[in-house]
Design a protein around this motif. Structure first.
Motif, PDB file in Angstrom:
ATOM      1  N   SER A 154       3.864  -8.348  -3.030  1.00  0.00           N
ATOM      2  CA  SER A 154       3.105  -9.080  -4.047  1.00  0.00           C
ATOM      3  C   SER A 154       1.607  -9.020  -3.785  1.00  0.00           C
ATOM      4  CB  SER A 154       3.562 -10.539  -4.068  1.00  0.00           C
ATOM      5  OG  SER A 154       4.949 -10.625  -4.305  1.00  0.00           O
ATOM      6  N   ASN A 155       0.863  -8.730  -4.846  1.00  0.00           N
ATOM      7  CA  ASN A 155      -0.593  -8.622  -4.825  1.00  0.00           C
ATOM      8  C   ASN A 155      -1.103  -7.465  -3.971  1.00  0.00           C
ATOM      9  OD1 ASN A 155      -1.309 -10.848  -6.556  1.00  0.00           O
ATOM     10  ND2 ASN A 155      -0.670 -12.220  -4.900  1.00  0.00           N
ATOM     11  N   ALA A 156      -0.186  -6.576  -3.590  1.00  0.00           N
ATOM     12  CA  ALA A 156      -0.580  -5.376  -2.841  1.00  0.00           C
ATOM     13  C   ALA A 156      -0.070  -4.117  -3.537  1.00  0.00           C
ATOM     14  CB  ALA A 156      -0.046  -5.447  -1.411  1.00  0.00           C
ATOM     15  N   GLU A 157       0.184  -4.200  -4.826  1.00  0.00           N
ATOM     16  CA  GLU A 157       0.801  -3.095  -5.576  1.00  0.00           C
ATOM     17  C   GLU A 157      -0.250  -2.067  -5.995  1.00  0.00           C
ATOM     18  OE1 GLU A 157       0.648  -6.244  -6.578  1.00  0.00           O
ATOM     19  OE2 GLU A 157       2.609  -7.089  -7.059  1.00  0.00           O
ATOM     20  N   VAL A 158      -1.046  -1.615  -5.028  1.00  0.00           N
ATOM     21  CA  VAL A 158      -2.191  -0.735  -5.307  1.00  0.00           C
ATOM     22  C   VAL A 158      -1.720   0.643  -5.750  1.00  0.00           C
ATOM     23  CG1 VAL A 158      -4.235   0.365  -4.327  1.00  0.00           C
ATOM     24  CG2 VAL A 158      -3.659  -1.994  -3.698  1.00  0.00           C
TER      25      VAL A 158
END
Length: 394
Positions: A32-36
């Motif tokens: 989560s929130n690291a789906e770069v």
């Protein structure tokens, strides 16, 4: 040609591409929130198809197709879970301790494929469509709240989503009007006392005894103060206190989840929990601090939107739509439905062979035929939406 006819033809021609996209996403999960990398992968494919994705701050994106106001939106979630994959698939996770064990790779592929199919007829669309690729569904309070604050629902009249269901055979669509998931809150109760020796409990306030009283009494008291038809359940999963067998500790902590399928209960239950904790602890002489962490409300499917989804599903398979059970799990798609009408469907993903598995397990297998079923469902939803007398606002 209706949208569904074009999308069906596109899917037949691009099946291998679509399956390849899903397998790439599955093999490269991100938390989560690291789906770069996932965001970059999706943006690249959308641009290759002549679309102009709008990137969110951090991760995630959305893309508009067709004419402007009153769009119909479809939402996918991007993040994976912090657990190890145990499927043995050739495209298993390449990231240690991270896996797509909740089907978000399938959700994302469905919406991506729909966007790419619609890109070929974007000049012919009678109504605007928005694809939302949301980060951070798996964490409290969910990435949906951020996405909404970034304008994802601006000019949106209705929104739809789906979630894989490994208990349901592939080809089936589960629908349910009203609550299809539950609110999920985290409750932490800190209990305080002066401490003392176990030989003299009458001179102290027994924190451990008080914790036991809360564990055994609080869930039952809630069931007598809240309508049982709301599916309100408090379950403790963690308790801790003490440092020696002959010492009464000065503090202890108890934590668990409170779930409810009733949005009005969810909005008003925190003061009741605090009241009941105080009542249980009063005879023990202990005090408490309640840390009540609100999560997400239940997904409240709009009646008309649910009926539209069911009609869309039957367009593809007259026998393919079933009633979905109400789940006690949480889903942050609920935040969108606080602003616009819409509905979430269950997407059957069990192959029909072997045991029916469960979500959030490392051995979760998804029959990839479910991807085509999901894309065709959403394409038919567009057609039904346009044909609805309530369009463009459900």
């Amino acid at each position: 040609m209706p949208v569904s006819g074009h999308v069906d033809r596109w899917l037949r021609e691009h099946r291998e591409d679509v399956i390849g996209w899903r397998r790439h996403i599955h093999a490269h999960p991100e938390l989560s929130n690291a789906e770069v990398e996932t965001t970059e992968f999706l943006a690249g494919i959308l641009r290759e198809h002549g679309l102009s994705p709008q990137l969110f701050p951090g991760t995630g994106l959305m893309v508009d197709i067709g004419p402007g106001d009153g769009r119909i939106a479809f939402r996918a979630d991007l993040d994976a879970l912090p657990l190890s994959e145990a499927t043995g698939l050739e495209y298993s996770s390449t990231v240690p301790g991270v896996a797509h064990a909740c089907g978000h790779d399938v959700h994302t592929t469905v919406v991506l494929a729909l966007a790419c199919a619609l890109s070929e007829i974007r000049e012919e669309l009678e109504h605007g469509v928005r694809m939302i690729f949301q980060p951070a569904e798996e964490v409290m309070v969910g990435g949906a709240a951020d996405v909404i604050s970034w304008g994802a629902l601006t000019d949106v009249a209705a929104i739809f989503a789906l979630h894989v269901e490994p208990k349901l055979r592939v080809g089936r669509i589960g629908v349910r009007a009203g609550a299809i998931t539950s609110a999920t809150d985290v409750v932490e109760i800190q209990v305080h006392g002066p401490g003392g020796h176990t030989s003299r409990p009458h001179l102290s306030a027994d924190v451990v005894y008080a914790l036991g009283a809360l564990i055994t009494q609080l869930p039952g008291l809630l069931s007598r103060r809240v309508d049982p038809r709301t599916g309100t359940v408090l379950v403790f999963g963690q308790v801790g206190s003490g440092y020696a067998p002959n010492a009464i500790p000065e503090s202890g902590v108890l934590s668990g989840t409170l779930r409810t399928a009733d949005i009005n209960v969810w909005r008003h239950i925190e003061p009741l929990v605090d009241e009941l904790v105080g009542q249980v602890l009063a005879p023990t002489g202990c005090s408490h601090t309640l840390n009540y962490n609100r999560g997400v409300p239940p997904v409240m499917n709009d009646d008309v939107a649910t009926a539209l989804l069911a009609k869309a599903g039957r367009r593809n398979d007259p026998q393919g739509v079933v009633e979905a059970p109400q789940s006690s799990g949480g889903e942050d798609f609920s935040w969108y439905l606080e602003h616009v009408p819409g509905a979430m469907a269950r997407l059957g993903s069990w192959s029909g062979e072997g045991d029916r598995q469960d979500l959030h397990q490392g051995d979760l297998l998804v029959d990839e035929r479910a991807i085509g079923v999901g894309v065709r469902l959403f394409a038919a939803t567009i057609d039904e939406y346009l044909a609805s007398p309530a369009s463009p606002e459900i």
